[in-house]
Design a protein around this motif. Structure first.
Motif, PDB file in Angstrom:
ATOM      1  N   MET A  24       0.842  -1.203   0.000  1.00 16.16           N
ATOM      2  CA  MET A  24       0.000   0.000   0.000  1.00 16.16           C
ATOM      3  C   MET A  24       0.878   1.255   0.000  1.00 16.16           C
ATOM      4  N   PRO A  25       1.512   1.537  -1.128  1.00 16.97           N
ATOM      5  CA  PRO A  25       2.498   2.616  -1.168  1.00 16.97           C
ATOM      6  C   PRO A  25       1.923   4.029  -0.988  1.00 16.97           C
ATOM      7  N   THR A  26       0.718   4.299  -1.460  1.00 16.94           N
ATOM      8  CA  THR A  26       0.237   5.679  -1.422  1.00 16.94           C
ATOM      9  C   THR A  26      -0.684   5.936  -0.238  1.00 16.94           C
ATOM     10  N   PHE A  27      -0.900   7.226   0.025  1.00 26.05           N
ATOM     11  CA  PHE A  27      -1.789   7.666   1.095  1.00 26.05           C
ATOM     12  C   PHE A  27      -3.199   7.135   0.856  1.00 26.05           C
ATOM     13  N   GLU A  28      -3.630   7.177  -0.406  1.00 28.51           N
ATOM     14  CA  GLU A  28      -4.971   6.694  -0.749  1.00 28.51           C
ATOM     15  C   GLU A  28      -5.083   5.189  -0.520  1.00 28.51           C
ATOM     16  N   ASP A  29      -4.000   4.479  -0.854  1.00 30.71           N
ATOM     17  CA  ASP A  29      -3.989   3.032  -0.604  1.00 30.71           C
ATOM     18  C   ASP A  29      -4.202   2.749   0.875  1.00 30.71           C
ATOM     19  N   LYS A  30      -3.526   3.547   1.715  1.00 30.10           N
ATOM     20  CA  LYS A  30      -3.619   3.321   3.156  1.00 30.10           C
ATOM     21  C   LYS A  30      -5.035   3.587   3.657  1.00 30.10           C
ATOM     22  N   ALA A  31      -5.613   4.687   3.184  1.00 34.75           N
ATOM     23  CA  ALA A  31      -6.968   5.043   3.621  1.00 34.75           C
ATOM     24  C   ALA A  31      -7.965   3.972   3.195  1.00 34.75           C
ATOM     25  N   GLU A  32      -7.801   3.484   1.985  1.00 29.10           N
ATOM     26  CA  GLU A  32      -8.700   2.434   1.508  1.00 29.10           C
ATOM     27  C   GLU A  32      -8.494   1.151   2.329  1.00 29.10           C
TER      28      GLU A  32
ATOM     29  N   ASP B 298      -8.977  11.866   9.200  1.00 26.19           N
ATOM     30  CA  ASP B 298     -10.054  12.584   8.489  1.00 26.19           C
ATOM     31  C   ASP B 298     -10.556  11.766   7.307  1.00 26.19           C
ATOM     32  N   VAL B 299      -9.594  11.273   6.526  1.00 25.49           N
ATOM     33  CA  VAL B 299      -9.964  10.530   5.313  1.00 25.49           C
ATOM     34  C   VAL B 299     -10.644   9.207   5.671  1.00 25.49           C
ATOM     35  N   VAL B 300     -10.102   8.547   6.690  1.00 27.75           N
ATOM     36  CA  VAL B 300     -10.650   7.237   7.089  1.00 27.75           C
ATOM     37  C   VAL B 300     -12.081   7.401   7.614  1.00 27.75           C
ATOM     38  N   TYR B 301     -12.288   8.372   8.473  1.00 28.23           N
ATOM     39  CA  TYR B 301     -13.643   8.579   9.024  1.00 28.23           C
ATOM     40  C   TYR B 301     -14.636   8.856   7.898  1.00 28.23           C
ATOM     41  N   GLN B 302     -14.205   9.699   6.984  1.00 27.77           N
ATOM     42  CA  GLN B 302     -15.080  10.039   5.863  1.00 27.77           C
ATOM     43  C   GLN B 302     -15.405   8.794   5.029  1.00 27.77           C
ATOM     44  N   ARG B 303     -14.364   8.003   4.790  1.00 27.03           N
ATOM     45  CA  ARG B 303     -14.547   6.771   4.014  1.00 27.03           C
ATOM     46  C   ARG B 303     -15.514   5.810   4.711  1.00 27.03           C
ATOM     47  N   ARG B 304     -15.499   5.854   6.036  1.00 26.55           N
ATOM     48  CA  ARG B 304     -16.367   4.967   6.804  1.00 26.55           C
ATOM     49  C   ARG B 304     -17.785   5.516   6.977  1.00 26.55           C
ATOM     50  N   GLY B 305     -18.006   6.752   6.541  1.00 24.96           N
ATOM     51  CA  GLY B 305     -19.329   7.352   6.718  1.00 24.96           C
ATOM     52  C   GLY B 305     -19.540   7.889   8.118  1.00 24.96           C
ATOM     53  N   TRP B 306     -18.451   8.365   8.725  1.00 25.56           N
ATOM     54  CA  TRP B 306     -18.512   8.917  10.071  1.00 25.56           C
ATOM     55  C   TRP B 306     -18.232  10.421  10.004  1.00 25.56           C
ATOM     56  N   THR B 307     -18.626  11.129  11.048  1.00 23.57           N
ATOM     57  CA  THR B 307     -18.305  12.557  11.124  1.00 23.57           C
ATOM     58  C   THR B 307     -16.824  12.706  11.491  1.00 23.57           C
TER      59      THR B 307
END
Lengths: 129, 718
Positions: free
Chosen positions: B525-533, B681-690
């Protein structure tokens, strides 16, 4: 210890061995219910797959359901078997069988019926240590 | 002294008969409820809605626990429940790793619902008695044994003999002997117990036994995290015993046994062909991780200060290959050919009450070797076998114990605590004798051992309030979150693992988010987006194992030979396909990868709301101690100066030239903490959380769990 040995070059693919095996093991005619399997290869020759009684499955069984009987044949105790099929996946020559209508794995019991049925001598009983 | 009353069955206090029930498509659709305060025992039907939404295992555990407690319930309140639940796939014998139980209760460490998974035979045997879950509520007046007899369809509560040894390595053998009709019958008995230290600490474990027919010994697997054994002993349960004979491969009455057998044989063959070339779990078990983590600077050394040590390989696979009693099936349920549960025979004990005895004992896992070993500066494998033996039999979580011990050793070395405070224990890194004495004190319920057994969260407070320690420094080096001690990975260079630990519902345990291996070793998971996903996908994917009754190890500790050629090797796509097919084959329900995540997401969000209900769960509780994120001290910075200087220069845009080490530490901290918060921030958003980590009403509606009592909790935070 006796086991079914093979000379595949003599095999004609007649499947008489499989018919004999299914009959002995399950009184069946379904050739999926056999401990010995004959399959035609791409070059037109035949592959004969049957347990060589090596016994590696004995140690892999978690419940000591597989043992070698007095004659040296590797046997499955159906009462003890929990149907995990570890023996099937760990058999070095993939000669442990399963069938959807058969409860638990099954294998060659070295009865010799297949060798008696073979018209060409492609399979025969062999003694080994 | 030998127990004089342990040959005959104890006195029955209460008896309850139940109707036999065969499973259908992986379910019994009922649970067994035992209340030790009122002696009520009953069978409860499981409503269709609960089955649909919570699936089983951890899902059932969380639902029952939610219904049992209030926001004021503490771990030792009588209404706190201890739930042991399986799952629809649990108990199948063909596919490796299908014997797991999930234990759910309010944790003495966190005050939150905790889930802990465990192998051994109890879960499947209990399920085949005709139950999907066991609920234990209330407290007995004196020590009892709960006996579930699946052959005669009876549950009895029996009085435990006063002189019956509580320690699990003895108790499991005693009760297996007592409840089995013959040597052959012992495989049909499993014992859940907790040793004496569970009575004096907050991190007591549950030992689940299984009888090894070849070695003629009981082996033990542990529900390790969160203090479930402490809850068992608080309820005055000495043991839970189950007996069920006639185990076969079709007892789940699956929809499509043929598919299950084919998938099972395929994985057995894969393990046969590939294990030796991959993790070699069948020989080394999880000990191989010591070598892997040390080689990548990820092995905790001296309270998570450093990631490698020249002596660490002594704790690794080569040592244990020589020590383990190998060559016999080491699966903790039938059909697990990954067989990682290795043991040692004739091991001579050097300290404590069993000194001089030769015992058969389970071997230490990676977490124990890293936590009680390298993290405490101890590198003697023989010593670690003994630490592990005593932790298990006394019922101590080796992770919480190891991490706590490491914290205390650093506090001692830095003069924050001293001999006066520790009652004479010289808790220096490397002092195994002191570590063992601390453990024996926990068992005896005396001295500094009892203080340490309260866990790091409470120790920090004590050291600040009573001994004037620097609060900020202890917050930085005390490796706990939400009250639970960290498991054993250096997450400083893995942003994904930091957030994996940080956002985990039960606290910083890797089972929810074991990303470090794929992030740092396989570089998947090299990129920031990979990590968030990854932080969206993996907690959900991994949660799924806990709701259906499976072990995660056969998912990615063995892989198809061509896995690296797939689009997403980190997910092991072929194995995911196996699981999708398995679910349908057992339950008969149509299933997909999407539905798999949906099932998990529901339970995961439910547990999140449960955390909020119990007073934690907002964003602030997801902030880790800085040591999990970066170097706290000058020594730590200097030990990896090149790496940190480079990061300052290239990532943070700060020129380290001319800066003092303290200034560089601060600059790096600012950069890394910003990165961490950005990822949250990105993870919470991805999960549908505030942004405050609260699941929105829309999310709960989408998941079909917007029940009034759940919405009511969430609304207070929106």
């Amino acid at each position: 210890m006796k086991y079914v040995a093979a000379k595949p070059e003599l095999c004609t693919g007649c499947q008489a061995c499989m018919e004999a095996c299914a009959k002995v093991l399950f009184k069946a005619t379904d050739l999926e219910k056999t401990a010995i399997k004959v399959a035609e290869k791409a070059d037109g020759t035949y592959d004969i797959n049957v347990c060589n009684q090596c016994g590696e499955c004995i140690d892999i069984c978690p419940v000591e359901a597989i043992h070698r009987n007095k004659a040296g044949t590797v046997m499955i105790d159906k009462d003890l078997c929990v149907h995990c099929y570890a023996c099937a996946g760990f058999c070095p020559i993939l000669a442990m069988r399963y069938h959807k209508d058969v409860v638990g794995p099954f294998k060659c019991i070295a009865c010799g019926a297949c060798t008696r049925a073979c018209p060409t001598g492609a399979i025969f009983m062999q003694e080994a240590e | 002294m030998a127990c004089t009353n342990c040959k005959t069955r104890p006195v029955k206090l209460h008896e309850f008969s139940f109707e036999p029930r065969k499973l259908h498509r992986g379910y019994a659709d009922r649970s067994l409820y035992v209340n030790l305060s009122t002696n009520e025992i009953k069978v409860k039907p499981i409503p269709e809605e609960m089955k649909k939404k919570f699936i089983g295992g951890r899902g059932y555990g969380m639902k029952y626990l939610w219904d049992a407690v209030t926001p004021d319930t503490k771990w030792n309140s009588p209404e706190n429940e201890l739930i042991i639940a399986q799952g629809p796939i649990g108990g199948i014998t063909q596919y490796p790793g299908a014997g797991k139980s999930y234990v759910v209760t309010i944790s003495p460490l966190t005050g939150l619902p905790v889930d802990s998974n465990v192998g051994g035979y109890f879960g499947p045997l209990f399920k085949f008695c005709g139950f999907d879950a066991l609920e234990i509520q209330g407290k007995a007046e004196k020590d009892v044994i709960i006996f579930i007899d699946g052959d005669n369809h009876k549950v009895t509560i029996e009085e435990a003999p006063a002189d019956m040894d509580t320690n699990s390595h003895i108790l499991a053998e005693t009760l297996t002997e007592m409840y089995a009709d013959s040597e052959e019958d012992k495989r049909n008995v499993s014992v859940v117990s907790a040793g004496v230290a569970a009575e004096h600490t907050r991190f007591g474990i549950l030992n689940f036994s299984y009888y090894d027919v070849r070695r003629k010994k009981c082996k033990l697997k542990q529900a390790g995290r969160g203090g479930t054994g402490t809850v068992l002993r608080d309820k005055k349960v000495k043991a839970i015993v189950v007996k069920k004979s006639g185990i076969k491969g079709d007892l789940n009455d699956p929809h499509d046994l043929d598919t299950i057998i084919k998938l099972g044989i395929k994985l057995h063959k894969e393990i046969h062909d590939n294990d030796e070339l991959q993790c070699n779990m069948r020989v080394h078990g999880t000990t191989q991780l010591v070598d892997a983590m040390n080689a990548h600077d990820l092995l905790p050394v001296n309270n998570f200060q450093y990631g490698e040590h020249p002596e660490a390989p002594r704790l690794g696979k080569e040592s244990f290959e020589k020590l383990f009693d190998l060559g016999k099936p080491d699966g903790c349920w039938y059909g697990c050919t990954l067989a990682c549960a290795h043991a040692l025979a004739n091991f001579e004990i050097k300290t404590g009450p069993y000194k001089g005895q030769k015992v058969f004992t389970d071997g230490p896992e990676y977490e124990t070797l890293a936590g009680c070993g390298s993290n405490c500066g101890i590198f003697d494998p023989i010593a670690l076998v003994e630490t592990n033996f005593y932790c298990d039999t006394y019922a101590i979580d080796t992770i919480s114990f190891g991490t706590t011990c490491a914290f205390l050793m650093e506090c001692y070395e830095r003069g924050i605590i001293n001999k006066e405070i520790t009652g004479g224990l010289e808790l220096r890194f490397g002092n195994w004798e002191a570590q063992m004495e601390l453990l024996h004190q926990m068992a005896r319920g005396e001295g500094f051992g009892v203080v340490a057994g309260q866990g790091i969260h409470r120790l920090k407070k004590l050291f600040v309030e009573k001994y004037g320690a620097d609060k900020d420094f202890l917050e930085d080096i005390g490796m706990e979150m939400k009250g639970l001690e960290f498991s054993e990975y250096i997450s400083k260079e893995s942003l994904a693992q930091q957030a994996g630990y940080g956002t985990a519902n039960k606290g910083p345990q890797h089972d929810e988010n074991w990303l470090i291996f794929m992030d740092m070793i396989r570089n998947q998971m090299p990129t920031f987006e990979d990590k968030a996903e990854a932080l969206h996908y993996f907690p959900l994917f991994r949660t799924w194992f806990s709701i259906v009754g499976l072990c995660k190890l056969p998912w990615n500790d063995i892989m198809p030979a061509d896995n690296h050629l797939t689009d997403e090797p980190a997910k092991v796509p072929e194995h995911v396909d196996n699981y999708v097919a398995l679910f349908t084959a057992v339950t008969g329900q149509p299933f997909s990868k999407e539905e798999m995540l949906r099932q998990s997401e529901r339970v995961y969000n439910f547990q999140k709301v449960f955390n909020l209900r119990m007073g934690k769960g907002t964003r602030e509780y997801d902030n880790p101690p800085y040591r999990a994120v970066g170097p706290v001290t000058v020594e730590e910075y200097e030990s990896r100066r090149e790496r940190y200087d480079k990061q300052l220069r290239e990532k943070a845009g700060v020129d380290p030239e001319g800066m003092t080490v303290e200034e560089k530490i601060q600059a790096l901290r600012k950069y890394r903490e910003e990165q961490y918060q950005g990822l949250l921030d990105v993870v919470y958003q991805r999960r549908g959380w505030t942004p405050n980590a609260i699941p929105t009403i829309e999310k709960l509606e989408e998941l079909g769990i917007a029940y009034p009592e759940i919405v009511e909790v969430v609304k207070r935070f929106l």
